[in-house]
Design a protein around this motif. Structure first.
Motif, PDB file in Angstrom:
ATOM      1  N   GLY A 189      16.734  11.864   8.911  1.00 19.69           N
ATOM      2  CA  GLY A 189      17.370  11.187   7.777  1.00 19.69           C
ATOM      3  C   GLY A 189      17.013   9.717   7.641  1.00 19.69           C
ATOM      4  N   ALA A 190      16.185   9.172   8.533  1.00 22.73           N
ATOM      5  CA  ALA A 190      15.855   7.740   8.440  1.00 22.73           C
ATOM      6  C   ALA A 190      14.926   7.488   7.257  1.00 22.73           C
ATOM      7  N   ASP A 191      15.098   6.320   6.607  1.00 14.44           N
ATOM      8  CA  ASP A 191      14.205   5.921   5.512  1.00 14.44           C
ATOM      9  C   ASP A 191      13.135   5.005   6.118  1.00 14.44           C
ATOM     10  N   ILE A 192      12.036   5.607   6.547  1.00 13.84           N
ATOM     11  CA  ILE A 192      10.986   4.830   7.209  1.00 13.84           C
ATOM     12  C   ILE A 192      10.117   4.142   6.156  1.00 13.84           C
ATOM     13  N   ILE A 193       9.965   2.834   6.292  1.00  6.70           N
ATOM     14  CA  ILE A 193       9.054   2.094   5.415  1.00  6.70           C
ATOM     15  C   ILE A 193       7.679   2.138   6.066  1.00  6.70           C
ATOM     16  N   ASP A 194       6.730   2.753   5.371  1.00  8.42           N
ATOM     17  CA  ASP A 194       5.469   3.118   6.026  1.00  8.42           C
ATOM     18  C   ASP A 194       4.354   2.125   5.696  1.00  8.42           C
ATOM     19  N   LEU A 195       4.136   1.212   6.624  1.00  6.48           N
ATOM     20  CA  LEU A 195       3.027   0.262   6.481  1.00  6.48           C
ATOM     21  C   LEU A 195       1.908   0.666   7.441  1.00  6.48           C
ATOM     22  N   GLY A 196       1.906   1.937   7.817  1.00 12.30           N
ATOM     23  CA  GLY A 196       0.965   2.421   8.832  1.00 12.30           C
ATOM     24  C   GLY A 196      -0.388   2.765   8.265  1.00 12.30           C
TER      25      GLY A 196
ATOM     26  N   ASN B  67      -3.298   4.343   3.105  1.00 17.44           N
ATOM     27  CA  ASN B  67      -3.399   5.375   2.074  1.00 17.44           C
ATOM     28  C   ASN B  67      -2.859   4.794   0.764  1.00 17.44           C
ATOM     29  N   PRO B  68      -3.739   4.364  -0.147  1.00 17.03           N
ATOM     30  CA  PRO B  68      -3.264   3.690  -1.362  1.00 17.03           C
ATOM     31  C   PRO B  68      -2.185   4.498  -2.077  1.00 17.03           C
ATOM     32  N   ASP B  69      -1.100   3.816  -2.470  1.00 20.03           N
ATOM     33  CA  ASP B  69       0.022   4.510  -3.108  1.00 20.03           C
ATOM     34  C   ASP B  69      -0.043   4.430  -4.622  1.00 20.03           C
ATOM     35  N   LEU B  70      -1.008   3.634  -5.164  1.00 23.06           N
ATOM     36  CA  LEU B  70      -1.061   3.455  -6.616  1.00 23.06           C
ATOM     37  C   LEU B  70      -1.718   4.675  -7.259  1.00 23.06           C
ATOM     38  N   PRO B  71      -1.307   5.015  -8.494  1.00 17.77           N
ATOM     39  CA  PRO B  71      -1.933   6.158  -9.153  1.00 17.77           C
ATOM     40  C   PRO B  71      -3.356   5.808  -9.602  1.00 17.77           C
ATOM     41  N   THR B  72      -4.226   6.809  -9.651  1.00 18.39           N
ATOM     42  CA  THR B  72      -5.556   6.615 -10.232  1.00 18.39           C
ATOM     43  C   THR B  72      -5.372   6.259 -11.712  1.00 18.39           C
ATOM     44  N   PRO B  73      -6.120   5.271 -12.227  1.00 13.49           N
ATOM     45  CA  PRO B  73      -5.951   4.895 -13.642  1.00 13.49           C
ATOM     46  C   PRO B  73      -6.080   6.102 -14.582  1.00 13.49           C
ATOM     47  N   LYS B  74      -5.265   6.073 -15.639  1.00 15.90           N
ATOM     48  CA  LYS B  74      -5.121   7.230 -16.522  1.00 15.90           C
ATOM     49  C   LYS B  74      -6.448   7.656 -17.153  1.00 15.90           C
TER      50      LYS B  74
ATOM     51  N   TYR C  41      -2.009  -5.715  -4.949  1.00  8.86           N
ATOM     52  CA  TYR C  41      -2.127  -5.963  -3.504  1.00  8.86           C
ATOM     53  C   TYR C  41      -1.882  -7.437  -3.176  1.00  8.86           C
ATOM     54  N   LYS C  42      -2.326  -8.301  -4.075  1.00  9.32           N
ATOM     55  CA  LYS C  42      -2.159  -9.737  -3.809  1.00  9.32           C
ATOM     56  C   LYS C  42      -0.676 -10.113  -3.807  1.00  9.32           C
ATOM     57  N   ARG C  43       0.071  -9.585  -4.786  1.00  4.44           N
ATOM     58  CA  ARG C  43       1.502  -9.896  -4.828  1.00  4.44           C
ATOM     59  C   ARG C  43       2.194  -9.349  -3.585  1.00  4.44           C
ATOM     60  N   ARG C  44       1.819  -8.141  -3.189  1.00  2.00           N
ATOM     61  CA  ARG C  44       2.420  -7.559  -1.984  1.00  2.00           C
ATOM     62  C   ARG C  44       2.077  -8.393  -0.748  1.00  2.00           C
ATOM     63  N   ARG C  45       0.825  -8.830  -0.698  1.00  2.00           N
ATOM     64  CA  ARG C  45       0.406  -9.658   0.435  1.00  2.00           C
ATOM     65  C   ARG C  45       1.277 -10.902   0.521  1.00  2.00           C
TER      66      ARG C  45
ATOM     67  N   VAL D  38       0.879  -0.849   1.356  1.00  2.00           N
ATOM     68  CA  VAL D  38       0.990   0.386   0.575  1.00  2.00           C
ATOM     69  C   VAL D  38       2.442   0.759   0.241  1.00  2.00           C
ATOM     70  N   GLU D  39       3.347  -0.216   0.394  1.00  2.00           N
ATOM     71  CA  GLU D  39       4.716  -0.031  -0.090  1.00  2.00           C
ATOM     72  C   GLU D  39       4.982  -1.137  -1.113  1.00  2.00           C
TER      73      GLU D  39
END
Ligand SMILES: Cc1ncc(COP(=O)(O)O)c(C=O)c1O
Length: 406
Positions: A29-36, A39-46, A298-302, A372-373
């Motif tokens: 039940g843990a909500d693990i934040i996965d920075l491991g 694996n890019p989490d963004l969708p492929t452009p439409k 990615y820059k904003r996340r960084r 990737v989060e």
């Protein structure tokens, strides 16, 4: 029963140990934040997805495709190199499409390695760089990763003391996991050295487009005049266009090396599914706006990661490129080593990171944090880590017992 020879050369994947802990924490039940995992989490452009959907309607695209890549795709990759790096490539002889850059790299190793060949490989590095060659029967000699003057004395020693003389040198900038970026001057010295000693250079440029200084996009080693004589470079659509599952990459460069890889691949695969190749062509021929958007995310996340982790007491140097930060383990925990520290973060802070040891023994003082989060969850990860670190003294008995097992 004795393990198969090839399997014996592949140690259990270090990351698997953290993944197992992560899975069991999630099951509880843990909500693990996965920075491991990277694996890019963004969708492929439409527009790329739409192109795939359109092309797949045509039954002619359902047949076996072309192992080396359809001509339009190879032309699009050559056009990208001309536009982005000013490097001229012959799409027929100097470009081959691969099933992701990882496959290309591993099969290049298969194509060129004789048993016992010595390969000069950065440490720490993305695992396929070493294991691709180990699986092909090669022997690895490690080199430091910093792309500056300190790179060359160990390189000189490696060449002087390796018997047989090294076959190939692997370079990977922007680097996974360290995020170091090389300059063109560094590449000039690398190529001069490689030519002097007759060594092949394999450059992994998977992060060519994931950089944060608009005035300093990472160069290609092929920009060095004459590099084509000794060098092949691998690029990937996985990160650039958020297409990791599509398995589309390229090898470009020296004709003899490209021909060797193309030959091996012609025995192994029929190329990616044609609609994927057509959609990839469409992506490469696009105006670049999708790439700029990925970079911004990615820059904003960084920036959020560097700021929030820093405030939490976990110093994270801002990476200039890639989708990773490479952070030294906070002093208090460094003696644990990166695997035990990473396990502690999953268990006590609900945050998964990649232990530096998974990239080689020189990485053990570090962990790799993937961007990737989303920003909100990165901040949450920082809060969790802050809480964990401030209460660690109370839970230190676990840490001490872990340490006793090292
Ligand atoms: C340095 C580096 N090279 C290659 C790859 C593999 O990319 P691909 O999806 O093109 O196989 C990765 C993926 O994480 C990487 O970090």
């Amino acid at each position: 029963m004795e393990e198969f020879h090839k399997v014996r050369r592949l140690p259990p994947y270090v990351f698997e140990q953290v993944n197992r802990l992560k899975a069991s924490a999630r099951a509880g039940g843990a909500d693990i934040i996965d920075l491991g995992m990277g694996n890019p989490d963004l969708p492929t452009p439409k527009a790329i997805v739409d192109k795939l959907c359109e092309v797949v309607q045509d039954p002619r695209t359902h047949r076996y495709s072309s192992s080396k890549g359809i001509p339009g795709l190879r032309r699009a990759q050559a056009a990208y190199y001309a536009r982005r790096f000013g490097v001229k490539l012959n799409p027929d002889t100097q470009v081959v499409a691969t099933l992701g850059s990882k496959e290309g790299f591993a099969n290049m190793a298969q194509a060129i390695t004789a048993p016992g060949d010595v390969i000069l490989c950065p440490n720490p590095t993305y695992p396929i760089h070493a294991f691709g060659f180990l699986m092909a029967g090669g022997v690895i000699r490690s080199l430091p990763v910093e792309p500056d003057d300190s790179f060359f004395p160990p390189l000189e020693r490696a060449v002087k003391h390796s018997i047989p003389k090294p076959l190939a040198l692997i370079v990977n900038y922007p680097s996974n996991p360290t995020a170091y970026v090389a300059t063109l001057d560094f590449y000039k010295d690398v190529i001069a050295f490689a030519k002097k000693h007759d060594i092949i250079v394999l450059s992994d440029l998977a992060y060519s487009e994931i950089y944060f200084d608009d005035n300093n996009p990472p160069p290609s080693v092929l920009e060095v005049p004459g590099a084509m004589d000794v060098c092949v470079e691998f690029t990937s659509m996985s990160k650039t266009f958020s297409m990791p599952g599509w398995r589309m990459g390229f090898a470009v460069g020296n004709e003899r090396l490209i021909a060797a890889l193309t030959r091996v691949k012609s025995y192994l695969d029929y190329g990616a599914f044609t609609p994927i190749q057509v959609a990839a062509t469409h992506a490469l021929n696009g105006d670049g706006s999708d790439i700029a958007e990925v970079r911004n995310v990615y820059k904003r996340r960084r920036d959020v990661m560097v700021d929030s982790f820093g405030k939490a007491g976990f110093e994270v140097p801002p990476p200039a490129a890639t989708m990773f930060a490479w952070a030294k383990i906070p002093e208090k925990f460094r003696h644990l080593g990166s695997l035990e520290f990473s396990k502690l973060l999953v268990e006590k802070a609900d945050v998964a990171v990649a232990p530096g040891i998974g990239f080689g023994e020189m990485g053990d003082d570090y962990v790799r944090l993937a961007l990737v989060e989303n920003e909100h969850r990165i901040r949450q990860a920082a809060r969790n880590i802050k809480k964990f670190m401030s209460t660690a003294d109370q839970t230190m008995h676990n840490v001490v017992s872990l340490n006793a097992h090292r």
